[in-house]
Design an enzyme around this catalytic site. Structure first.
Site, PDB file in Angstrom:
ATOM      1  N   ASN A   1      31.336 -39.603   9.455  1.00 56.65           N
ATOM      2  CA  ASN A   1      30.153 -38.821   9.144  1.00 56.65           C
ATOM      3  C   ASN A   1      29.758 -37.942  10.332  1.00 56.65           C
ATOM      4  O   ASN A   1      29.356 -36.789  10.170  1.00 56.65           O
ATOM      5  CB  ASN A   1      29.001 -39.779   8.786  1.00 56.65           C
ATOM      6  CG  ASN A   1      27.963 -39.112   7.917  1.00 56.65           C
ATOM      7  OD1 ASN A   1      28.285 -38.562   6.877  1.00 56.65           O
ATOM      8  ND2 ASN A   1      26.721 -39.162   8.352  1.00 56.65           N
TER       9      ASN A   1
ATOM     10  N   ASP B   1       0.857  -1.172   0.000  1.00 59.64           N
ATOM     11  CA  ASP B   1       0.000   0.000   0.000  1.00 59.64           C
ATOM     12  C   ASP B   1       0.901   1.231   0.000  1.00 59.64           C
ATOM     13  O   ASP B   1       2.100   1.131   0.248  1.00 59.64           O
ATOM     14  CB  ASP B   1      -0.908  -0.030   1.237  1.00 59.64           C
ATOM     15  CG  ASP B   1      -2.080   0.930   1.109  1.00 59.64           C
ATOM     16  OD1 ASP B   1      -2.193   1.599   0.067  1.00 59.64           O
ATOM     17  OD2 ASP B   1      -2.882   1.017   2.057  1.00 59.64           O
TER      18      ASP B   1
ATOM     19  N   ASP C   1      -6.223  -4.699   3.667  1.00 59.97           N
ATOM     20  CA  ASP C   1      -5.016  -5.410   3.228  1.00 59.97           C
ATOM     21  C   ASP C   1      -4.997  -6.875   3.663  1.00 59.97           C
ATOM     22  O   ASP C   1      -4.156  -7.652   3.201  1.00 59.97           O
ATOM     23  CB  ASP C   1      -3.760  -4.720   3.797  1.00 59.97           C
ATOM     24  CG  ASP C   1      -3.595  -3.297   3.294  1.00 59.97           C
ATOM     25  OD1 ASP C   1      -3.690  -3.107   2.070  1.00 59.97           O
ATOM     26  OD2 ASP C   1      -3.386  -2.400   4.120  1.00 59.97           O
TER      27      ASP C   1
ATOM     28  N   ASP D   1      29.636 -33.888  10.402  1.00 60.22           N
ATOM     29  CA  ASP D   1      28.392 -33.169  10.701  1.00 60.22           C
ATOM     30  C   ASP D   1      28.564 -32.201  11.861  1.00 60.22           C
ATOM     31  O   ASP D   1      27.971 -31.121  11.874  1.00 60.22           O
ATOM     32  CB  ASP D   1      27.263 -34.156  11.002  1.00 60.22           C
ATOM     33  CG  ASP D   1      26.603 -34.675   9.732  1.00 60.22           C
ATOM     34  OD1 ASP D   1      26.465 -33.881   8.785  1.00 60.22           O
ATOM     35  OD2 ASP D   1      26.252 -35.864   9.673  1.00 60.22           O
TER      36      ASP D   1
ATOM     37  N   ASN E   1      31.650 -40.101  -1.780  1.00 60.65           N
ATOM     38  CA  ASN E   1      32.205 -41.149  -0.922  1.00 60.65           C
ATOM     39  C   ASN E   1      31.548 -42.497  -1.161  1.00 60.65           C
ATOM     40  O   ASN E   1      32.201 -43.550  -1.155  1.00 60.65           O
ATOM     41  CB  ASN E   1      32.051 -40.758   0.551  1.00 60.65           C
ATOM     42  CG  ASN E   1      33.099 -39.756   0.999  1.00 60.65           C
ATOM     43  OD1 ASN E   1      34.098 -39.547   0.313  1.00 60.65           O
ATOM     44  ND2 ASN E   1      32.867 -39.115   2.126  1.00 60.65           N
TER      45      ASN E   1
ATOM     46  N   ASP F   1      -1.344  -2.525   6.412  1.00 58.79           N
ATOM     47  CA  ASP F   1      -1.683  -2.372   7.827  1.00 58.79           C
ATOM     48  C   ASP F   1      -3.164  -2.174   8.080  1.00 58.79           C
ATOM     49  O   ASP F   1      -3.582  -2.000   9.213  1.00 58.79           O
ATOM     50  CB  ASP F   1      -0.906  -1.200   8.428  1.00 58.79           C
ATOM     51  CG  ASP F   1      -1.328   0.138   7.824  1.00 58.79           C
ATOM     52  OD1 ASP F   1      -2.037   0.136   6.791  1.00 58.79           O
ATOM     53  OD2 ASP F   1      -0.951   1.189   8.382  1.00 58.79           O
TER      54      ASP F   1
END
Length: 893
Positions: free
Chosen positions: A713, A352, A624, A717, A688, A620
């Site tokens: 692994n 707006d 809207d 991680d 891998n 607002d």
């Protein structure tokens, strides 16, 4: 069973209470709830809470500590580890000879389960607490009248049964209520019934229906909202006792998935499909070639772990929470964490005009007669209209009242008595009040948009005379209005009519044959930061479209002042004549949409989304709300009307586009770091696993034990947990990004195999050079001593174990940027420190007691010379592959 019966009795009691309120007169209702038309006494508030409960819905309670802790440990990764732990317990302890029992593997796996679960629990708890703290900063209030303290705005959860509530356009209904008085009250009940058309509510003593509470014309329900009109009502049910609360108890379905959730799920399915292909192949090859199906099964399960980005849930949650906290510091509150990524993906921002591009501080500049001369009489009429209206007082009303707050203004209001009013709505685009003076003279005063006012006027005061509103007079009035519009002013017209109708019978139909007396011209200048913010949004690939109920001339003027290039203007009347296909094509090319209804705004947003755009809507007002719900991400401000805040995903504590631009950038950073983890982990793990497949086919032993794969692994991680805090290249933030599972698949297939090249060269070196060097110069087939065979395998597995960690960790630095790593772009300190700490830890393991327990042997110095050469060549190859990939697909992440 007993609980079910109790709930049914409670539900029946509530229904009887609601039916009583719908069918009884106001005096009986007030008596039942111990209240009056001026509200509850303060002394009765706690009694009401004790008897009827608090105004809180309990359906969204947080999970208990135990449930959240269990959820942190129940996921595919830990389930696989649990299986491995059980199998290892059986093979290494239960069924092993006393002298061969080995507790170490079980201990390592158990430790990994505990560390993984605790990390996830701690991080998700921290993220959840941060999100809850930010959400608590958003407050929705309602207008409550109480006997001891009058009318005040209170938080919704402070409302109790017996409270008197005043409602106006834009308000959320805070509880189930009986209407006491109303004026043109229309309420949207779509949240309860699914019907989009608003329903008129009345204050009649008897409901028109005896069966359906929802259809009762004198009841209003929590979860609905006021579209237009005003009312006074008494609260008869709160919290879980409301119709919405009762419905919520029976809801078992989950909310529809957002585009963000769909994107994450699509990524997961890509990885699952690869896993379903790779794991059985690895199992069969190792089972047939190595002869031990148990070892082959354990190894295949470990491969499944290797293909799974186990930390994805935690990293996604951490990314979103970090983004929410960063945005909170910039005064942007995220109600829904997933909306952060959605905000970063928008390529069109619809907004707006008032308060977004402008300062939201409307000032009354002129009060003019039809000829354009200052006229105090026009201001007096406008003041009476704004002063006495009880609906949604907007900025224009406040500007009129503020302008008139001078000596004599209080006397003016005291000379009149309000008789009635006809509230504003977005169809008429005007509002009226009826007042009478001491002589008994009654007049209707109406103000509204100029063209809409011309529709209800038959006369105009021109040169101090009342003349018929001919076409020439209309054209003259419109020209005067347009001249003011072209100066960036918003113009409304004022009209009146004497003795319009019998008192008590006023309606919209009375807005006819009125006399137009003049104009009010308002100025709402652009914010100083707006032009800079528009430039920043354009620079970041977000086009801005203005969707406003104001006229096109004012909008053009404001747009030119803030640097918005206008490519086409469409009016609401023109839009109504276009089919969806025609409007969809025009909407992409049009910058300004003026004189729109709320439905028109929502229609444009929906059509832009249907054409593949990610659309944010910022507003607002009550007009809207529909557009915000239709958008990918609704954006509002803390001072917005209740329904706008309820519809929004993101709340700005400052109504400033520059703040919104910061939010867009933060959303893109969040996406960037999530997609980094997914792509780098998926591609390196895939590489891998290709290496495992090749080794399984040709080696006489497993290239790496199951515990080695799991540990590798896991450490990798852990090093990735710092990725949410990684730096993001400025170039990446320049354009919107969206989830695309196909890009992850092709990235895996093209970048992943680069590591396999050097895995295979490592195999060859280890098998033909390093391992024979450690076992007296013999190849594995030439060895008959079991201890030497074990040393050969331990040396081989240690070599690949270290090389795998180096390549997996280095690829983080290679893939995180399009540039040359460490030179043109560098990772953040946490990412740098964690990745190299992981490399150091796994490189040292074969030389420690832990390495011995893991059946990994120390490696000779010559191996590390080869490792340095391998890593250098690997980085060169990945750089080449990366450049080719970018050249072909114009993207990396």
């Amino acid at each position: 069973m007993k609980k079910t019966i109790t709930n049914k009795i409670r539900t029946d009691e509530i229904r009887e209470r609601m039916l009583f309120a719908a069918r009884s007169n106001i005096e009986d209702i007030m008596c039942m709830f111990g209240t009056s038309e001026s509200g509850l006494d303060i002394s009765k508030i706690e009694d009401s809470k004790g008897k009827y409960g608090e105004n809180v819905l309990t359906r969204k309670t947080n999970d208990s500590f135990a449930k959240r802790l269990a959820a942190a440990f129940i996921n595919p990764f830990t389930c696989i580890l649990f299986v491995l732990a059980i199998v290892s317990t059986l093979t290494d302890i239960v069924y092993a000879a006393p002298s061969d029992r080995n507790y170490f593997t079980v201990m390592v796996i158990t430790a990994m389960i505990i560390i993984s679960g605790v990390l996830r629990f701690a991080q998700e708890t921290k993220s959840g607490n941060a999100a809850a703290k930010l959400s608590s900063m958003i407050h929705t209030t309602t207008c409550v009248e109480r006997a001891d303290c009058g009318i005040a705005e209170l938080a919704l959860d402070n409302v109790v049964v017996g409270d008197i509530i005043h409602l106006s356009a834009g308000d959320m209904i805070p509880a189930d209520m009986r209407i006491l008085t109303s004026k043109d009250l229309f309420i949207s009940q779509s949240a309860l019934t699914g019907e989009s058309e608003p329903v008129e509510k009345l204050s009649s003593d008897h409901s028109e229906t005896s069966d359906s509470l929802i259809d009762a014309r004198n009841l209003a329900f929590m979860g609905s909202n006021v579209i237009s009109g005003s009312a006074k009502a008494v609260v008869i049910a709160v919290g879980d006792d409301t119709v919405l609360g009762t419905m919520a108890k029976g809801l078992s379905g989950k909310s529809p998935k957002t585009s963000f959730e769909k994107g994450v799920n699509s990524v997961s399915w890509v990885l699952i499909r690869f896993m379903l292909i790779m794991v059985p192949v690895v199992l069969l090859i190792n089972g047939f070639t190595k002869g031990s199906w148990l070892d082959a099964s354990l190894f295949a399960i470990s491969v499944a772990v290797g293909l799974t980005p186990e930390m994805l849930p935690m990293i996604v949650t951490t990314n979103l929470a970090k983004g929410a906290i960063a945005m909170g510091k910039r005064k942007v509150i995220v109600k829904n964490l997933n909306a952060i990524q959605d905000l970063g993906s928008i390529d069109i921002l619809c907004t707006d005009k008032t308060g977004t591009l402008t300062q939201d501080k409307v000032v009354l500049e002129y009060h003019l007669d039809i000829n354009g001369h200052e006229d105090e009489r026009v201001l007096r009429h406008a003041f009476l209209n704004s002063y006495f209206q009880t609906g949604l007082k907007n900025l224009i009303d406040m500007a009129i009242i503020a302008h008139k707050e001078e000596p004599g203004s209080a006397d003016l209001a005291s000379k009149y008595v309000k008789v009635d009013e006809i509230p504003f709505d977005f169809t008429r685009r005007r509002m009226s009040v009826v007042v009478s003076d001491a002589t008994g003279k009654t007049q209707m005063i109406t103000k509204g948009a100029v063209r809409e006012m011309l529709k209800c006027c038959s006369f105009a005061e021109l040169d101090a005379n009342v003349v018929a509103l001919t076409k020439d007079v209309k054209d003259f009035i419109i020209r005067k209005s347009d001249q003011l519009n072209d100066q960036g002013m918003r113009v409304i017209a004022v009209a009146h009519k004497t003795n319009p109708a019998p008192v008590g019978e006023f309606s919209v139909q009375d807005e006819a044959d009125m006399v137009l007396i003049g104009f009010l011209a308002f100025l709402d200048p652009p914010k100083e930061t707006t032009a800079k913010a528009i430039d920043a949004l354009y620079e970041n690939g977000v086009s801005v479209k203005i969707l406003t109920g104001d006229n096109e001339r004012v909008t053009r003027c404001i747009c030119s002042q803030v640097g918005i290039d206008i490519h086409g203007v469409l009016l609401g009347s023109e839009i109504d004549d276009l089919s969806d296909e025609e409007l969809s094509a025009k909407a992409e090319e049009t910058t300004v949409f003026a004189k729109l209804s709320p439905d028109g705004k929502a229609r444009i947003v929906k059509l832009l989304r249907d054409r593949g755009h990610s659309v944010g809507y910022m507003g607002d007002g009550i007009n809207d709300a529909a557009a915000m719900k239709a958008s990918d991400v609704g954006i509002s401000v803390d001072t917005a009307v209740d329904i706008a805040k309820e519809s929004a995903d993101v709340i700005l504590l400052e109504k400033d586009l520059m703040v919104l631009n910061d939010g867009v950038i933060e959303g893109r950073k969040t996406y960037a770091n999530m997609i980094k983890y997914i792509k780098m982990t998926a591609s390196s793990n895939f590489g891998n696993m290709l290496s495992v497949l090749a080794a399984s086919a040709f080696l006489p032993f497993l290239p790496m034990a199951a515990i080695h794969l799991i540990l590798l692994n896991f450490v990798y991680d852990l090093s990735c947990t710092a990725i949410p805090w990684d730096n993001v290249d400025r170039e990446f933030l320049k354009r919107p990004r969206s989830w695309d599972a196909s890009s992850i698949r092709r990235f895996m297939l093209r970048i992943g195999p680069t590591s396999s090249v050097f895995d295979i060269t490592t195999y060859l070196l280890m098998y033909f050079v390093i391992c024979p060097m450690m076992t007296g110069g013999s190849s594995y087939h030439q060895l008959s001593d079991p201890s030497l065979q074990a040393l050969y395998i331990a040396t081989f597995q240690a070599g690949w174990f270290i090389e795998s960690m180096w390549t997996q960790s280095m690829v983080i630095h290679m893939i995180r940027t399009r540039k040359i790593p460490f030179i043109q772009s560098h990772a953040s300190a946490p990412v740098f420190l964690l990745t190299f700490a992981g490399i150091a830890a796994l490189t040292i393991i074969p030389f420690t007691k832990l390495g011995t327990l893991l059946h990994l042997a120390p490696l000779p110095p010559v191996y590390f010379g080869y490792l340095a050469l391998t890593i250098t060549c690997y980085m060169v190859l990945v750089t080449i592959a990366k450049k080719l990939y970018i050249k072909k697909y114009s993207e990396l992440l």
